[in-house]
Design a protein around this motif. Structure first.
Motif, PDB file in Angstrom:
ATOM      1  N   PRO A   1       0.772  -1.250   0.032  1.00 34.42           N
ATOM      2  CA  PRO A   1       0.016   0.039  -0.059  1.00 34.42           C
ATOM      3  C   PRO A   1       0.855   1.379   0.084  1.00 34.42           C
ATOM      4  O   PRO A   1       0.421   2.353  -0.467  1.00 34.42           O
ATOM      5  N   GLY A   2       2.142   1.139   0.359  1.00 36.22           N
ATOM      6  CA  GLY A   2       2.984   2.416   0.423  1.00 36.22           C
ATOM      7  C   GLY A   2       3.745   2.428  -0.766  1.00 36.22           C
ATOM      8  O   GLY A   2       4.449   3.554  -0.883  1.00 36.22           O
ATOM      9  N   ALA A   3       3.557   1.714  -1.927  1.00 38.25           N
ATOM     10  CA  ALA A   3       4.459   1.856  -2.950  1.00 38.25           C
ATOM     11  C   ALA A   3       3.950   2.856  -3.776  1.00 38.25           C
ATOM     12  O   ALA A   3       2.741   3.250  -4.006  1.00 38.25           O
ATOM     13  N   VAL A   4       4.765   3.605  -4.514  1.00 34.77           N
ATOM     14  CA  VAL A   4       4.623   4.590  -5.610  1.00 34.77           C
ATOM     15  C   VAL A   4       5.014   4.356  -6.657  1.00 34.77           C
ATOM     16  O   VAL A   4       5.941   3.614  -6.937  1.00 34.77           O
ATOM     17  N   ASP A   5       4.743   5.018  -7.609  1.00 42.43           N
ATOM     18  CA  ASP A   5       5.235   5.258  -9.167  1.00 42.43           C
ATOM     19  C   ASP A   5       6.727   5.831  -9.051  1.00 42.43           C
ATOM     20  O   ASP A   5       6.995   7.016  -8.849  1.00 42.43           O
ATOM     21  N   GLU A   6       7.756   4.749  -9.170  1.00 39.97           N
ATOM     22  CA  GLU A   6       9.032   5.451  -9.066  1.00 39.97           C
ATOM     23  C   GLU A   6       9.490   6.368 -10.107  1.00 39.97           C
ATOM     24  O   GLU A   6      10.497   7.022 -10.265  1.00 39.97           O
ATOM     25  N   GLY A   7       8.909   6.070 -11.320  1.00 35.27           N
ATOM     26  CA  GLY A   7       9.168   6.763 -12.568  1.00 35.27           C
ATOM     27  C   GLY A   7       8.445   8.078 -12.649  1.00 35.27           C
ATOM     28  O   GLY A   7       8.485   8.658 -13.614  1.00 35.27           O
ATOM     29  N   ARG A   8       7.457   8.602 -11.807  1.00 36.47           N
ATOM     30  CA  ARG A   8       6.710   9.391 -11.768  1.00 36.47           C
ATOM     31  C   ARG A   8       7.524  10.889 -12.043  1.00 36.47           C
ATOM     32  O   ARG A   8       8.635  10.981 -11.909  1.00 36.47           O
ATOM     33  N   SER A   9       6.719  12.018 -12.629  1.00 40.72           N
ATOM     34  CA  SER A   9       7.384  13.113 -12.788  1.00 40.72           C
ATOM     35  C   SER A   9       7.356  13.871 -11.520  1.00 40.72           C
ATOM     36  O   SER A   9       6.521  14.172 -10.660  1.00 40.72           O
ATOM     37  N   THR A  10       8.738  14.106 -11.067  1.00 41.04           N
ATOM     38  CA  THR A  10       8.958  15.159  -9.918  1.00 41.04           C
ATOM     39  C   THR A  10       9.282  16.280 -10.300  1.00 41.04           C
ATOM     40  O   THR A  10       9.484  17.261  -9.267  1.00 41.04           O
ATOM     41  N   GLU A  11       9.926  16.658 -11.352  1.00 38.53           N
ATOM     42  CA  GLU A  11      10.209  17.899 -11.704  1.00 38.53           C
ATOM     43  C   GLU A  11       9.751  18.310 -12.990  1.00 38.53           C
ATOM     44  O   GLU A  11      10.296  18.179 -14.300  1.00 38.53           O
TER      45      GLU A  11
ATOM     46  N   GLN B   1      -0.323  17.068 -16.864  1.00 43.94           N
ATOM     47  CA  GLN B   1      -0.802  15.824 -17.126  1.00 43.94           C
ATOM     48  C   GLN B   1       0.085  14.834 -18.017  1.00 43.94           C
ATOM     49  O   GLN B   1       0.115  13.742 -17.764  1.00 43.94           O
ATOM     50  N   TYR B   2       0.642  15.424 -19.124  1.00 42.15           N
ATOM     51  CA  TYR B   2       1.460  14.928 -19.924  1.00 42.15           C
ATOM     52  C   TYR B   2       2.808  14.118 -19.203  1.00 42.15           C
ATOM     53  O   TYR B   2       2.902  13.105 -19.226  1.00 42.15           O
ATOM     54  N   ALA B   3       3.277  15.024 -18.466  1.00 43.85           N
ATOM     55  CA  ALA B   3       4.618  14.599 -17.660  1.00 43.85           C
ATOM     56  C   ALA B   3       3.985  13.599 -16.703  1.00 43.85           C
ATOM     57  O   ALA B   3       5.013  12.516 -16.575  1.00 43.85           O
ATOM     58  N   SER B   4       2.899  13.372 -16.025  1.00 46.28           N
ATOM     59  CA  SER B   4       2.612  12.286 -15.355  1.00 46.28           C
ATOM     60  C   SER B   4       2.268  11.075 -15.875  1.00 46.28           C
ATOM     61  O   SER B   4       2.685  10.020 -15.392  1.00 46.28           O
ATOM     62  N   LEU B   5       1.942  11.022 -17.207  1.00 46.96           N
ATOM     63  CA  LEU B   5       1.534  10.100 -17.913  1.00 46.96           C
ATOM     64  C   LEU B   5       2.704   9.308 -18.270  1.00 46.96           C
ATOM     65  O   LEU B   5       3.000   8.188 -18.650  1.00 46.96           O
ATOM     66  N   VAL B   6       3.496  10.231 -19.076  1.00 44.92           N
ATOM     67  CA  VAL B   6       4.791   9.496 -19.494  1.00 44.92           C
ATOM     68  C   VAL B   6       5.941   9.320 -18.709  1.00 44.92           C
ATOM     69  O   VAL B   6       7.015   8.580 -19.050  1.00 44.92           O
TER      70      VAL B   6
ATOM     71  N   ALA C   1      11.617  10.328 -16.849  1.00 40.35           N
ATOM     72  CA  ALA C   1      12.611   9.956 -17.803  1.00 40.35           C
ATOM     73  C   ALA C   1      12.169  10.245 -19.353  1.00 40.35           C
ATOM     74  O   ALA C   1      12.958  11.066 -19.751  1.00 40.35           O
ATOM     75  N   CYS C   2      10.986   9.804 -19.601  1.00 39.45           N
ATOM     76  CA  CYS C   2      10.520  10.171 -20.854  1.00 39.45           C
ATOM     77  C   CYS C   2      10.306  11.765 -21.151  1.00 39.45           C
ATOM     78  O   CYS C   2      10.796  12.313 -22.503  1.00 39.45           O
TER      79      CYS C   2
END
Length: 520
Positions: free
Chosen positions: A459-469, A502-507, A510-511
């Motif tokens: 339950p504590g896991a998150v999207d490690e590749g999410r957009s942070t910047e 939204q685009y950044a959060s979906l791709v 890294a992408c």
């Protein structure tokens, strides 16, 4: 609009899903929803990363279902070919093909094929107008015009040109080449009009004389006793080795390749070969066979999907199955055929009967679509081509170790007839929230309770590749590349900012830093 000139970076335009549209799976008129991008160009690494975040392409349009809102959640599924073992039904399909090739036996009453995917255009039905608008400025129109000219010439020539194209197609290759690993097209010499007969009886074992089986068992028994010691006075028979391979041990089932390429008699009724041709940019082999390939597609759409004769058009064919944003890459440590988009053509007795559209990416072979001549539906070509593509992935893995997965597109548990992809084991489903792979066996119980599920049990896991910047998102604006943080200060458009975020959060981060987001 951005130029379609191929660059070293991916160039995309993002379009937020602005409503619901007809679902190609459950036929709900307003139940499906997705977000999409038009990819003017894309590197294979970027697309690999995108499909590992739930994206999928249809031609140059790349889309991602809104999983918690769409009527039929579509989970990315991948098979692990290195551990794959065909099921009994898979083996039955392979045996049926071998019997047809060997003796011309046709088993129409026991056709065991997987359900058909909906037409490619149905997957992005809500974006059809957008795709029509965008592809005009790319290479599609030119490709379609070339095919149209070919069709007109074909009508004048009649069947004579087809006979010329069919000559000299058969080549002799070893088992490694049989899988179709690159260009020029490798042939599968699988030992030519069908012989009449009542058809194969799949309830019976493969045709093999009991006398031969007894002799083989006796030889094996003698050899085993001799290996353990000759204290009993028995010796293995001398002379030439047996003309057939020893029977596999019960705990060592036959490999998929052995089942596919089981030996056939010299006077086999049919010859099958599989050719890999690069579709984008189109190779000479692809161009030479494009007309015949299109005709197979047209018959497939008319018979299997009940489309009227005027609907399976040239532009539709090129848009969804020939046009691709993927840049061809041939690194020294990659597969011999290189990375990019390909058509795997199934030639039977000198004519195309099926085409598998695939992408070869850094870590996988990604299946895009399959179409075939309806006259050969009795061969269960949907199942057969999937098994061939799994075997092909294993072959590519030998040269490129990191390429070890076979992506089958989307798994749709809420649509029972679309669950067949889960029969290729072992396989994994992609968690739609954390984008980690979870064995399908662990996912099925949850999917029985709810059509939308988070598969990651932590339950504590998150999207490690999410957009942070998000300020580091790369923007292509007025022929210049600049970070979104700089671009935003110039434009100051709050509505546009929501789209970019939204685009950044979906791709993913890294992408978003590698791909260029086109802004007009």
């Amino acid at each position: 609009m951005a130029s379609c000139t191929a660059l070293s970076s991916s160039i995309v335009e993002y379009f937020q899903g602005d409503g619901f549209y007809r679902c190609g799976y459950c036929k709900n008129e307003s139940g499906s929803r997705s977000n999409g991008m038009w990819a003017h160009s894309m590197t294979v690494q970027d697309y690999q990363d995108l499909i590992d975040r739930g994206w999928r392409r249809s031609g140059k349009y790349v889309y991602k279902p809104v999983m918690n809102e769409t009527c039929c959640p579509q989970y990315t599924i991948r098979c692990r070919p290195l551990q794959f073992q065909p099921s009994k039904s898979h083996k039955k399909v392979l045996k049926k093909m071998l019997k047809f090739l060997a003796k011309g036996e046709i088993s129409r009453g026991n056709c065991e094929d997987e359900p058909m995917e909906p037409p490619m255009e149905d997957a992005v039905a809500g974006d059809a107008a957008l795709i029509n608008k965008l592809d005009i400025q790319c290479d599609l129109k030119k490709l379609g015009d070339n095919l149209k000219d070919s069709l007109e010439r074909e009508e004048k020539k009649g069947k004579s040109a087809k006979k010329e194209e069919s000559s000299g197609l058969i080549q002799s290759q070893d088992k490694r080449a049989k899988l179709g690993s690159g260009e020029p097209a490798h042939s599968v010499a699988v030992p030519v009009a069908p012989k009449p007969g009542k058809g194969a009886d799949l309830s019976k074992p493969p045709c093999r004389k009991a006398k031969e089986i007894r002799k083989e068992r006796k030889r094996l028994k003698l050899m085993q006793q001799n290996a353990a010691g000759e204290h009993a006075g028995l010796q293995a028979p001398r002379g030439p080795p047996p003309s057939f391979p020893p029977k596999a041990k019960s705990n060592q089932p036959k490999a998929l390749e052995d089942l596919i390429f089981e030996s056939l008699p010299e006077d086999a009724s049919h010859k099958l070969e599989v050719r890999l041709v690069r579709s984008s940019p189109p190779s000479s082999q692809f161009k030479a066979t494009m007309l015949e390939s299109y005709q197979v597609y047209k018959r497939y759409q008319m018979v299997i999907h009940n489309q009227p004769p005027d609907k399976p058009t040239i532009s539709q064919f090129t848009r969804f199955l020939c046009s691709s944003p993927l840049e061809a890459e041939n690194p020294p440590n990659g597969p011999d055929c290189g990375y990019g988009s390909f058509h795997q053509q199934y030639w039977l007795d000198g004519k195309i009967i099926a085409v598998g559209v695939i992408d070869i990416l850094p870590y996988c072979v990604s299946s895009v679509y399959l179409y075939y001549d309806p006259d050969y539906s009795f061969l269960s070509l949907g199942v057969y081509s999937a098994l061939r593509e799994i075997a092909f992935t294993k072959q590519l893995h030998e040269k490129t170790p990191q390429l070890s997965y076979y992506y089958m597109g989307f798994y749709i548990h809420s649509c029972p007839k679309m669950r067949y992809k889960g029969h290729y084991r072992p396989s994994d489903l992609l968690c739609p929230e954390t984008y980690v792979w979870v064995p399908i066996e662990q996912c099925l119980p949850a999917l029985e309770s709810s059509k939308y599920c988070r598969f990651n049990q932590d339950p504590g896991a998150v999207d490690e590749g999410r957009s942070t910047e998000p300020d580091r998102v790369q923007v292509f604006y007025r022929r210049a590349v600049l970070p979104y943080g700089v671009y935003r200060k110039q434009r100051r458009d709050a509505g546009e900012e929501a789209d970019v975020l939204q685009y950044a959060s979906l791709v993913g981060q890294a992408c978003s830093e590698r791909m260029l987001l086109f802004r007009s």
